[in-house]
Design an enzyme around this catalytic site. Structure first.
Site, PDB file in Angstrom:
ATOM      1  N   LYS A 165     -10.500   1.824  16.718  1.00 16.55           N
ATOM      2  CA  LYS A 165     -10.791   1.705  15.278  1.00 16.55           C
ATOM      3  C   LYS A 165     -10.278   0.363  14.764  1.00 16.55           C
ATOM      4  O   LYS A 165     -10.947  -0.314  13.980  1.00 16.55           O
ATOM      5  CB  LYS A 165     -10.148   2.853  14.483  1.00 16.55           C
ATOM      6  N   THR A 171       0.839  -1.193   0.000  1.00 11.00           N
ATOM      7  CA  THR A 171       0.000   0.000   0.000  1.00 11.00           C
ATOM      8  C   THR A 171       0.875   1.243   0.000  1.00 11.00           C
ATOM      9  O   THR A 171       1.939   1.251   0.621  1.00 11.00           O
ATOM     10  CB  THR A 171      -0.958   0.049   1.200  1.00 11.00           C
ATOM     11  N   LYS A 210      -3.260   3.306   6.052  1.00 11.98           N
ATOM     12  CA  LYS A 210      -3.536   1.858   5.977  1.00 11.98           C
ATOM     13  C   LYS A 210      -2.364   1.045   6.543  1.00 11.98           C
ATOM     14  O   LYS A 210      -2.574   0.068   7.259  1.00 11.98           O
ATOM     15  CB  LYS A 210      -3.694   1.432   4.517  1.00 11.98           C
ATOM     16  N   ASP A 223      -8.037  -3.081  -0.750  1.00 14.37           N
ATOM     17  CA  ASP A 223      -8.750  -2.078  -1.525  1.00 14.37           C
ATOM     18  C   ASP A 223     -10.004  -1.741  -0.732  1.00 14.37           C
ATOM     19  O   ASP A 223     -10.719  -2.636  -0.273  1.00 14.37           O
ATOM     20  CB  ASP A 223      -9.110  -2.557  -2.932  1.00 14.37           C
ATOM     21  N   TYR A 258     -11.828   9.672   5.162  1.00 11.51           N
ATOM     22  CA  TYR A 258     -13.161  10.184   5.503  1.00 11.51           C
ATOM     23  C   TYR A 258     -13.509   9.977   6.983  1.00 11.51           C
ATOM     24  O   TYR A 258     -14.652  10.227   7.381  1.00 11.51           O
ATOM     25  CB  TYR A 258     -14.215   9.494   4.622  1.00 11.51           C
ATOM     26  N   ASP A 259     -12.561   9.537   7.808  1.00 11.82           N
ATOM     27  CA  ASP A 259     -12.852   9.257   9.223  1.00 11.82           C
ATOM     28  C   ASP A 259     -13.519  10.418   9.967  1.00 11.82           C
ATOM     29  O   ASP A 259     -14.411  10.190  10.791  1.00 11.82           O
ATOM     30  CB  ASP A 259     -11.577   8.837   9.962  1.00 11.82           C
ATOM     31  N   HIS A 305     -13.836  -1.798   9.159  1.00 13.42           N
ATOM     32  CA  HIS A 305     -13.919  -2.649   7.965  1.00 13.42           C
ATOM     33  C   HIS A 305     -12.577  -3.348   7.712  1.00 13.42           C
ATOM     34  O   HIS A 305     -12.522  -4.511   7.359  1.00 13.42           O
ATOM     35  CB  HIS A 305     -14.312  -1.779   6.765  1.00 13.42           C
ATOM     36  N   ARG A 306     -11.488  -2.618   7.963  1.00 14.20           N
ATOM     37  CA  ARG A 306     -10.149  -3.184   7.739  1.00 14.20           C
ATOM     38  C   ARG A 306      -9.850  -4.257   8.795  1.00 14.20           C
ATOM     39  O   ARG A 306      -9.261  -5.300   8.483  1.00 14.20           O
ATOM     40  CB  ARG A 306      -9.133  -2.031   7.800  1.00 14.20           C
ATOM     41  N   PHE A 338      -7.635   8.618   9.115  1.00 10.15           N
ATOM     42  CA  PHE A 338      -7.284   9.267   7.850  1.00 10.15           C
ATOM     43  C   PHE A 338      -8.532   9.309   6.971  1.00 10.15           C
ATOM     44  O   PHE A 338      -9.612   8.862   7.376  1.00 10.15           O
ATOM     45  CB  PHE A 338      -6.127   8.501   7.161  1.00 10.15           C
TER      46      PHE A 338
END
Ligand code: ITT
Length: 198
Positions: A171, A4, A9, A65, A150-151, A176-177, A148
């Site tokens: 978080k 990445t 990320k 992604d 849109y958080d 989602h990650r 980072f």
């Protein structure tokens, strides 16, 4: 290695996988690795990034992604989230572009989710992927300093705070990650020879 170019990320994935005996080397350690242009499908994009990195580095590679899907925008920006609002924008400008696009949207239309597809690729061409999601709502204005992208405008469902207002450790448990890489951890362990894959 971790394929990445997004430092946010990189930090999160390292933290999410911290219990694995794994030295996750960054893309910058492999100057020859070029990540491919991205299309409109999370899974294809994640696989393409991991595959390119595994082939060029001759190591097992992980990639992600991800994107933000907003109800009032018909699921956009989705896989195109990193480019929303036009080329060359920073995170704060993309957030402004999102808020402008949602200026006339309220309630249900501001419903949103983050989506992440995590991918593992081996130099031999084996691929494993896993998906994670996190539900929320787009706020009227940014809140908080952490994370980072849109958080600052993503109100996390069931928590009542913006993603940028919760500690990074939290978080990395609920995102989602976190779900995607948590689901991929069995395949990563198998690659490390820690467990069998089935
Ligand atoms: P790489 O392809 O190099 O990994 P990228 O930032 O271009 O980096 P993506 O194409 O997957 O990665 O775009 C994901 C975009 O979605 C990212 O730039 C953010 O704008 C947004 N995004 C994804 N996960 C996010 C998160 O946890 N918090 C806030 N925004 C996120």
């Amino acid at each position: 290695m971790l394929a990445t170019s997004n430092p946010g990320k990189l930090g999160e994935i390292r933290e999410i996988l911290r219990d694995l005996p794994l030295a996750l080397r960054p893309l910058s350690d492999f100057p020859g690795v070029i990540l491919p242009e991205e299309g409109t499908d999370y899974e294809e994009n994640a696989i393409a990034k991991a595959k390119a990195a595994a082939q060029f580095s001759d190591r097992v590679a992980l990639a992600d992604d991800s994107g933000l899907e907003v109800s009032g925008l018909g699921g956009a920006p989705g896989p195109l989230s990193a480019r929303f609002g036009g080329p060359g924008l920073g995170d704060a400008e993309r957030v402004d572009a999102l808020l402008a696009a949602l200026a006339n949207c309220s309630g249900e239309q501001r419903r949103a989710r983050f989506v992440c597809i995590a991918a593992l690729a081996t130099p031999e061409g084996d691929i494993v992927t896993a998906r994670g999601e996190c539900a929320g709502q787009i706020l009227a204005a940014p809140r908080g300093q952490s994370g980072f992208g849109y958080d600052p405008v993503f109100l996390v469902e069931g928590i009542g705070r913006a993603m940028a207002e919760i500690p990074e450790s939290e978080k990395n448990r609920i995102s989602h990650r976190a779900s995607a890489f948590g689901a991929l951890s069995g395949a990563i362990r198998a690659q490390l020879g820690l467990v069998s894959r089935d």
